[in-house]
Design an enzyme around this catalytic site. Sequence first.
Site, PDB file in Angstrom:
ATOM      1  N   GLU A 228       0.876  -1.175   0.000  1.00  0.00           N
ATOM      2  CA  GLU A 228       0.000   0.000   0.000  1.00  0.00           C
ATOM      3  C   GLU A 228       0.907   1.217   0.000  1.00  0.00           C
ATOM      4  OE1 GLU A 228      -2.952  -0.382  -0.598  1.00  0.00           O
ATOM      5  OE2 GLU A 228      -3.339  -2.464  -0.059  1.00  0.00           O
ATOM      6  N   CYS A 262      -1.730   9.082   2.486  1.00  0.00           N
ATOM      7  CA  CYS A 262      -1.417   8.554   1.163  1.00  0.00           C
ATOM      8  C   CYS A 262      -2.490   8.907   0.146  1.00  0.00           C
ATOM      9  CB  CYS A 262      -1.242   7.045   1.228  1.00  0.00           C
ATOM     10  SG  CYS A 262      -2.676   6.182   1.872  1.00  0.00           S
TER      11      CYS A 262
END
Length: 491
Positions: A228, A262
């Site tokens: 991720e 993110c």
Amino acid sequence: MGLPLQDHGNGQENSISSNHLQQIFNQQRVAFDAFPYPDASYRQNKLKQLKQQIIRYQDVIATAINQDFGMRSVDESKITDLMGSLLETSHAISHVKRWMKPSKRHTELLFMTNSLQVQYQPKGIVGVIVPWNFPVYLALGPLAAALAAGNRVMMKLSEFTPKTNAVVRKMLAEIFDENEVAVFGEEISNPSEFTSLPFNHIVFTGSPAVGHIVMRTAAENLTPVTLELGGKSPALVTQNYPIAEAAKRIIHGKTTNAGQICVSPDYALVPKQHVDEFVNACKANFQAMFGDNIQENTDYTSIINERHFQRIQSILADAKAKGAQIISCAEYDSTQTGRRVPVQLVLNCTADMRILQEELFGPVLPIIAYDSLDDALQYIKAHERPLALYCFSHDSSELDFILKNTHSGGVTVNDWGWHVVNHDAPFGGIGNSGMGTYHGVEGFRELSHAKTVLKRHRFFPTQLFYPPYGTWIQKLMIGYFLKKGDPNLKE
């Protein structure tokens, strides 16, 4: 999910040895081999205990995160780190029994009357590597997925969040033996010693740069990885969307955790004729949320540490030196901030600036003007595939065109980030922004081995496929399935 997570080799006196890590791994391996398939009730009970600990420790966790950051709203931590963890754990509790059921499949015509199914088997020991930006949600989310899949977990927390690490370690130690869930943090001086363990799966959240290192290390053991990562997630405002509404939502995305997310909007693509209106709306919405003096507002989060703060200052200085215009959304003196930076809007960006090359991971918003939708899409497609895409449009045909002509890990339409916290859908990146998914049933399957099981019934005549070849039934079978080849085709 942003910047590199660890420094390799920090010389801490309390560091633990690779032998100790291997010992814990071996203990978990023995425990898993002795109990390789926990039933649904066992998994649900473990998840329920985890859920109860999240609720019980909420105030302690929020306080610890605030201390690690220097300033982070207790409410924001509860909304993001704690509610997110709770929602994901609750979803797994409700659905894990159904997820575990074997999936019936159809056999080929040749094998009809036999049974074919896929069974979801725990992989074994999962290594979870956690970043600093959401030190609880990005620890407990993968943990919940791993427990739902019946695995054991070794977890490496960031050295940038020592107070939070201590709380997470304590709360988990109260409900899990170390041979089921083991937690490590800043005492691991060399993170490669962790990633080099022969895990059955690794879940890593961090930057693409460190993701490359993790993947190379995992390859030595042929360990599958879920990465991720991050990247530059665009916010595309289309020609006819209300500019003020888009600015409000983008500014919210850029100020949550001070943009240290993110999936934070990394840059905004705005129609050329609306750029001035967008800038004014961004400033107005920032001040409506936080006022003009963020130093007196406890709702606004600090940059995590001095190194990251200086990195943001360096990116801004680079842009300014190369001709960019920087507009602060509030009064700001970089020498008197306590690492608290209001959103910096940046105009006139060019490709040679770091601001358009690096994931920003902070309260900096480049605004890129465009003439046509095709121009905007070409800009997005000319860069690495992002973790998220935010498109602002009320035109369904326009949205369909955007979705079919761009690639991203996920999408939120007319807002930012909310697709991530809906746990019945997968979350993950694509290309440079990651690989693999977790959340929901996809997370369960990611951390399970999908084992195909064909059960031949007692009288099924597989001997008809044996040599010697050329029997009439073999010829009939070949003729039926392959039919006639091309007589003109040569070797």
